[in-house]
Design an enzyme around this catalytic site. Structure first.
Site, PDB file in Angstrom:
ATOM      1  N   ARG A 164      -3.706   9.466 -70.991  1.00  0.00           N
ATOM      2  CA  ARG A 164      -3.159   9.794 -69.672  1.00  0.00           C
ATOM      3  C   ARG A 164      -3.369  11.265 -69.319  1.00  0.00           C
ATOM      4  O   ARG A 164      -2.524  11.907 -68.700  1.00  0.00           O
ATOM      5  CB  ARG A 164      -1.671   9.447 -69.602  1.00  0.00           C
ATOM      6  CG  ARG A 164      -1.355   7.989 -69.834  1.00  0.00           C
ATOM      7  CD  ARG A 164      -1.976   7.080 -68.782  1.00  0.00           C
ATOM      8  NE  ARG A 164      -1.652   5.697 -69.061  1.00  0.00           N
ATOM      9  CZ  ARG A 164      -2.366   4.903 -69.855  1.00  0.00           C
ATOM     10  NH1 ARG A 164      -3.473   5.361 -70.432  1.00  0.00           N
ATOM     11  NH2 ARG A 164      -2.003   3.660 -70.078  1.00  0.00           N
ATOM     12  N   SER A 236       4.746   2.129 -64.828  1.00  0.00           N
ATOM     13  CA  SER A 236       5.311   2.741 -66.037  1.00  0.00           C
ATOM     14  C   SER A 236       5.768   4.165 -65.725  1.00  0.00           C
ATOM     15  O   SER A 236       4.948   5.018 -65.379  1.00  0.00           O
ATOM     16  CB  SER A 236       4.269   2.762 -67.152  1.00  0.00           C
ATOM     17  OG  SER A 236       3.861   1.452 -67.480  1.00  0.00           O
ATOM     18  N   GLU A 332       5.270   9.746 -67.096  1.00  0.00           N
ATOM     19  CA  GLU A 332       3.907   9.548 -66.622  1.00  0.00           C
ATOM     20  C   GLU A 332       3.833   9.864 -65.135  1.00  0.00           C
ATOM     21  O   GLU A 332       2.800  10.255 -64.613  1.00  0.00           O
ATOM     22  CB  GLU A 332       3.483   8.091 -66.879  1.00  0.00           C
ATOM     23  CG  GLU A 332       2.038   7.782 -66.548  1.00  0.00           C
ATOM     24  CD  GLU A 332       1.615   6.410 -67.028  1.00  0.00           C
ATOM     25  OE1 GLU A 332       0.731   5.833 -66.378  1.00  0.00           O
ATOM     26  OE2 GLU A 332       2.148   5.916 -68.033  1.00  0.00           O
TER      27      GLU A 332
END
Length: 337
Positions: A164, A236, A332
């Site tokens: 990520r 998420s 995130e």
């Protein structure tokens, strides 16, 4: 080019927060983007580039300029017996790219089906699912330097990709706005089916194919994740923490059923959703903010929640996981404001 003042961003963030931008600018070509970047007024203002806002949490109205790409293009730039290079405009919806690849028998991104957002943002975030990350197929990323206004082509090796992460997220790097992404797709496809319960889901289909993998991935996602159009969320909310193997072995003694996935460099990835569920948050609501009943990793706007309220719930989750497991979880989602 589209330029609007006091522009509602409710349709540009998947939490559906009723925030506004002082200015909103949308461009359709690289030439229009360069013109914006060189404008003196633009240079004096705070600015931020967004995609569909599927990874953003606005805490307040945005007092500067919001930029958005409307560069839409999918062009085959090279084709060999075993691979196709596809150049994609940053404003293309990512799932439309996946649908194009699958319908043309091109493999490599079918596991990334139904991930919300646009292609430019996907390359910035290094999106991933079911054992595949977009970095696995990226050949190069094209972008404009916001300081020098120069265009640069980044080979994948120069993008600094990790879980990520890319250099395009790094606040210590010179800022770039992505305009195009070139990916390599394979023909025939090489399937990756070992992550999560994907292979098990595929047992319901007559054969393993690109189309069936795409449908299976979408079905699994629908079972776990709410549709942002119906229930505001950013997917998420937290990244799955990656911890040293020794730390995991210690936790495993106390929590024998703790799930995990092997990671690089002798580290272990632990599902954030499992950690949150063990702390008792799954299915609970706190005012207008909920922890989704089918997946504890997802925070939802039940109606009327503010960005600050969502952030407070997220912080209470982080604190609880830290106190119980000694694991630090990182969002995130990007906080704005």
């Amino acid at each position: 080019m589209k330029i609007e003042e006091n522009y509602s961003l409710e349709k540009h963030n998947t939490f559906h927060l009723p925030v506004k931008a002082r200015w909103f600018m949308e461009y359709e070509t690289e030439e229009e983007l360069e013109k914006i970047l060189r404008d003196e007024y633009f240079q004096e203002c705070d600015s931020m580039h967004i995609g569909e806002g599927s990874n953003l949490l606005f805490l307040n109205d945005y007092s500067g300029i919001i930029l958005h790409s409307a560069i839409k293009e999918m062009t085959v730039v090279e084709e060999t017996a075993g691979a196709v290079l596809l150049r994609i405009g940053a404003g293309e919806r990512w799932d439309d790219v996946v649908a194009y690849a699958v319908s043309n028998g091109l493999g490599g991104i079918e596991n990334l089906s139904d991930i919300p957002g646009e292609t430019g943002a996907a390359a910035v975030q290094n999106i991933g699912a079911y054992g595949v990350e977009i970095k696995d197929v990226i050949v190069s990323v094209e972008g404009y330097n916001q300081l020098s206004f120069e265009k640069k082509v980044f080979p994948v090796s120069a993008c600094g990709y990790a879980y990520r992460y890319s250099i395009f997220k790094d606040p210590y790097q010179e800022p770039h706005i992505i305009t195009h992404v070139t990916i390599r797709l394979s023909r025939p496809a090489v399937f990756k089916l070992e992550y999560g319960n994907l292979r098990q889901e595929l047992e319901a289909y007559a054969e393993v194919s690109l189309q069936n993998i795409r449908q299976a991935v979408k079905k699994v996602r629908w079972q776990k994740l709410p549709d942002p159009a119906e229930l505001g969320n950013a997917g998420s909310f937290f990244m799955n923490p990656v911890i040293p193997a020794a730390t995991f072995e210690q936790l495993k003694q106390q929590y024998p059923d703790m799930p995990f996935y092997p990671h690089a460099e002798g580290r272990v990835k632990v599902p954030a959703g499992w950690l949150i569920e063990q702390c008792g948050f799954k299915g609970k609501s706190h005012g207008g903010v909920g922890v989704y009943e089918k997946q504890a990793l997802v925070l939802v706007n039940l109606g009327g929640a503010t960005g600050h309220e969502i952030a407070l719930v997220a912080e209470s989750i982080r604190t609880a996981v830290q106190e119980r497991f000694g694991i630090e979880m990182m969002p995130e989602v990007k906080y704005v404001g």
